[in-house]
Structures are given as C-alpha cells and as structure tokens.
Design an enzyme around this catalytic site. Structure first.
Site, PDB file in Angstrom:
ATOM      1  CG  HIS A  22      -1.742   1.205   1.279  1.00 16.94           C
ATOM      2  ND1 HIS A  22      -3.104   1.162   0.910  1.00 16.94           N
ATOM      3  CD2 HIS A  22      -1.559   2.421   1.688  1.00 16.94           C
ATOM      4  CE1 HIS A  22      -3.613   2.435   1.093  1.00 16.94           C
ATOM      5  NE2 HIS A  22      -2.830   3.149   1.706  1.00 16.94           N
ATOM      6  CD  GLU A  23       1.532   3.842   3.717  1.00 16.96           C
ATOM      7  OE1 GLU A  23       1.963   4.732   2.833  1.00 16.96           O
ATOM      8  OE2 GLU A  23       0.559   3.515   4.366  1.00 16.96           O
ATOM      9  CG  HIS A  26       0.245   6.245  -0.613  1.00 16.99           C
ATOM     10  ND1 HIS A  26      -0.925   6.651  -1.342  1.00 16.99           N
ATOM     11  CD2 HIS A  26      -0.245   5.802   0.558  1.00 16.99           C
ATOM     12  CE1 HIS A  26      -1.915   6.430  -0.861  1.00 16.99           C
ATOM     13  NE2 HIS A  26      -1.556   5.775   0.228  1.00 16.99           N
TER      14      HIS A  26
END
Length: 450
Positions: A22-23, A26
């Site tokens: 997920h990170e 980003h």
C-alpha cells in the site's frame, strides 16, 4: 500457546506485506510526480531498522506493525527551502496529488491480482458443489433443495466449486430472493430454487456459510467401521478390533459414524451395549468410554479411528491456467471480491447485515494462521482477500483515510481552491472518532467470539 504464536507470526507477515504494498503505491507515484519523499515507514513508534538512500529518503521498519506511512515534503507541515518548493506535495496539481493518494489502494488491488495470478498458475484444488445432506427446517430445506443435487449457479453466475458458491451466496446475504440453479449430479437438467436470505446470519470465523444455510457438502464418507483401535484404550479393553462394523448401540441401529461419536462423547464412564459385525459374524460387546475433560466438561473417549472412503475423483476439480489466462481469471476474481466487499459494507450501513459480522485484528490473525497452515495457495488467497478489503476501506470518504483526502481534492477542483485548514482539522477529528468507534466495535466482536 503455539497456535497463538503461529497466528501472530502469520498475521504480522501478512500485515507487513500488505502495508508495504500500500505505502509503496503512494511512494512510487509520488516519485514519478517529482515529489520529494522524506520517509517510508513500515510500522509506527521506535525505529528497529533505518537506512537512507541517495535521494535523501529514509526507510524505516518500526516497532508497532499496525500501519505505515510515506512522509512527503509539504509546506503545510514545515518550512521548505525555495529551491525545493517545486518538489513539495502541496505544490503539485490536483490531478497529481489525487494520483499519489489513490495509488495506495490501487497497489492493493494490483497485489490481489498478482496473488491470484500465482494461485491460478499453481492450481487451486476444489470440490464440485454436490449436496450431501439438507438440514430439516433450514433455509435450504424451505427452498426444497434436495440432497444429491449440484449447485450449478447463483443468480446466473456459474459456480464450479464450493468456493465459488460461498463467494456468490455471501454477496446475497440479506436479499429476499436469491435464485440457485441445481441439477442432479452428472446432469445438465437444471431447476431454479429460490432462497430467502433476509434472516440469514452466521459467524464467519466459526461457521461455514454453506452449512449455516442447512447444506452439508458431499464429502469423504465415514463409515461406522473401525480402521484402527488404539492400544490400552476403552475400545481395546472392550474387545473391538480393526475391521469391526458397529451395527447397534444400546439397541439403536447405527448407519452414521457421527451417531456413534455422539453416543461415546455423551456417556463417559457408562457402559454401552454394542452389536458388531466381524467377518460376517454378529457379536455383542460392552464398551465403557474413558473420561476426558474438554473445556471443563467430561466427555467420553473410545480410542478408535473410523474407515474413511475418499471422495471419488469425479467430484474433484482443479482450476489451473497458463500465464496469460491466469491474468484474466485473477483480474475477474479480484473484481468479484471488490464487488462483494462494497456490497457487504453497504449492507452493514443499511442494516441488512448485522454489525456483529464485522471482524477485527484477532479474527484476521486467526484467518492468517489457519490459511498458512493449509499451505501457500490458501495463504496467498487470504492475502488477496485482505488486500482488497484494505484497498476498499481506504477509499472510504473519511478524512483520515485516502478516500477522505480524495474527497477534499474533488472539492478543491470544484471550488477552485483548497478546503480551509479549519474545516480539514474538524473533519479529521470527526473521522478519527468514527474510525476508533469502528475499530472498537470490531475488537468487541472479536473478543465476543473467543
């Protein structure tokens, strides 16, 4: 104790993988948009490991593995040198900022596709959805579904195995009319039956959704025939031998193994009159079950193993594809999970699904441990499921989540200027309270199921 440690280890690995994915979404898009990333952290609190790359980004693995974050250069958080302002997040276009924020959930969806791609290349074993028994007065019985039939489709969606049946039925929970197509095993002569799922409720971590409808899948047959008698057990002392068929218990005819198990379990230390068949001859024996304490309750124990007839090969399936076809199947499976997650969350909000179905970290840890025990295929499927859920939940329009940030950007685009800091601060507080309440409810449900 070992099972708790196993569940915890499987949970931490799953959480670490999914948070990193997920990170990284980003992080990767931020870099592509020219934003300076100051820190990429997996976990919160004290840093256990850290390293800085040539771009000045600090990579951290922290003590508390319950989340992560990407810290980007931003003038709203701290003063920025003039020469670095063009690399600040807040100075990027609305489209670029939206892409950076959406990249986290999108990365979770891509990971789910990748996990299912691996699963379908390896091959997923399954069982054709043939019904063994129907529980009287159950939802399935009311729909007049008969044993021996195969569940071919749910509301027009084909169901080649029990996993497909479960996925489709769970998405219909709370619906008044769900059509299931059934046919005799080996036949294509289908009949449609209607299930009323308005009052269907089950505990996901304790009950199989299919069984809670009153459907017992056709599985390996367990006959009341002994394949093994343990030495010095109650059965051995009674004179029972491998190959004996139990015909009656206390005068009651016996055709199912589970009925014998119930007799033994419910009569610790009490003599049971058995009639058995041994090599064509009838014999009478007396079995006095040993006593064992199970969860503080005395239960009988005989010390025998039944004869199990494996499921015939024609009932077994395997879903396995080549690399390209596996991508298509993995994408479709991920899309089905996304629709199911959104559907279930919507029904939680409308009340069609009870809030006690909401699960928290304890249930997730149990699921992680159980899937890891079953093998790499099932652990990958578990990771894909949680990854989809993580992606969907992060898109919720709560200010503390990615969806909330996207909502603020949409408002900024419409009004031609950013939402005021006062409104954002107030929204973050409300969002944090709602998130804490939701997590509290999920934890309460977890503890109530223990």
């Amino acid at each position: 104790m070992l099972s708790i440690l196993w569940n915890l280890a499987a949970f931490i690995i799953a959480l670490g993988v999914l948070i990193t994915v997920h990170e990284f979404g980003h992080f990767w898009v931020a870099r592509r948009c020219g934003v300076r990333v100051e820190r990429f952290s997996i976990g919160f609190g004290k840093a256990l490991w850290r390293r800085t790359d040539r771009y000045g980004t600090e990579y951290v693995i922290a003590l508390i593995p319950l989340g992560g974050y990407v810290k980007m250069l931003d003038e709203r958080a701290e003063p920025v040198a003039p020469e670095l302002r063009r690399h600040a997040f807040n100075n990027k276009t609305v489209g670029q900022r939206a892409a950076i924020i959406a990249a986290g959930p999108v990365a979770n969806f891509i990971f789910a596709i990748f996990a299912y791609w691996l699963v379908f290349i390896i091959g997923v074993p399954g069982v054709r959805p043939v019904i063994g028994e129907i529980t009287p007065n159950s939802i399935a019985a009311q729909a007049q579904i008969a044993p021996g039939t195969e569940l071919k489709a749910v509301d027009g969606i084909e169901t080649p195995d029990w996993d497909a049946v479960r996925l489709q039925l769970v998405s219909k929970i709370g619906d008044q009319q769900t059509t299931v197509s059934v046919a005799p095993f080996g036949s294509d002569q289908r009949q449609d039956k209607t299930l009323d799922l308005r009052h269907w409720a089950f505990e996901p971590d304790k009950q199989d959704p299919v069984s809670s409808l009153g459907i017992r899948p056709r599985g390996p047959q367990i006959e009341p025939v002994l394949s093994e008698v343990q030495a010095n057990s109650a059965a051995s002392k009674a004179g029972l031998q491998a190959g004996d068929r139990i015909v009656k218990v206390d005068g009651q005819p016996l055709t199912q193994w589970m009925k014998f198990v119930t007799f033994v379990r419910d009569n610790p230390g009490k003599p049971l009159a058995l009639e058995i068949e041994r090599q064509g001859s009838a014999l009478s024996l007396t079995l006095t079950p040993d006593t064992k304490s199970v969860n503080g309750k005395a239960e009988g124990f005989a010390g025998v193993v039944p004869k199990i007839i494996p499921l015939p090969e024609e009932y077994k399936t395997i879903r396995q594809y080549g690399p390209f076809s596996a991508i298509l199947e993995a994408t479709d499976k991920t899309w089905q999970l996304m629709k199911l997650t959104v559907n279930m969350l919507g029904k939680l909000i409308t009340g069609d699904v009870k809030l006690n179905n909401l699960s928290g970290p304890i249930s997730i840890a149990q699921g992680a441990g159980m899937s890891a025990e079953f093998g790499v295929i099932y652990y990958l499927m578990f990771l894909a499921l949680i990854s989809v859920n993580l992606g969907i939940i992060n898109l919720f329009p709560l200010p503390v989540l990615d969806g909330g940030h996207l909502l603020f950007l949409a408002i900024e685009k419409l009004k031609g200027g950013p939402v005021s800091e006062r409104v954002q601060d107030f929204s973050y507080r409300i969002g944090s309270i709602l998130l804490v309440l939701l997590m509290g409810l999920a934890l309460f449900n977890d503890f109530s199921r223990l």
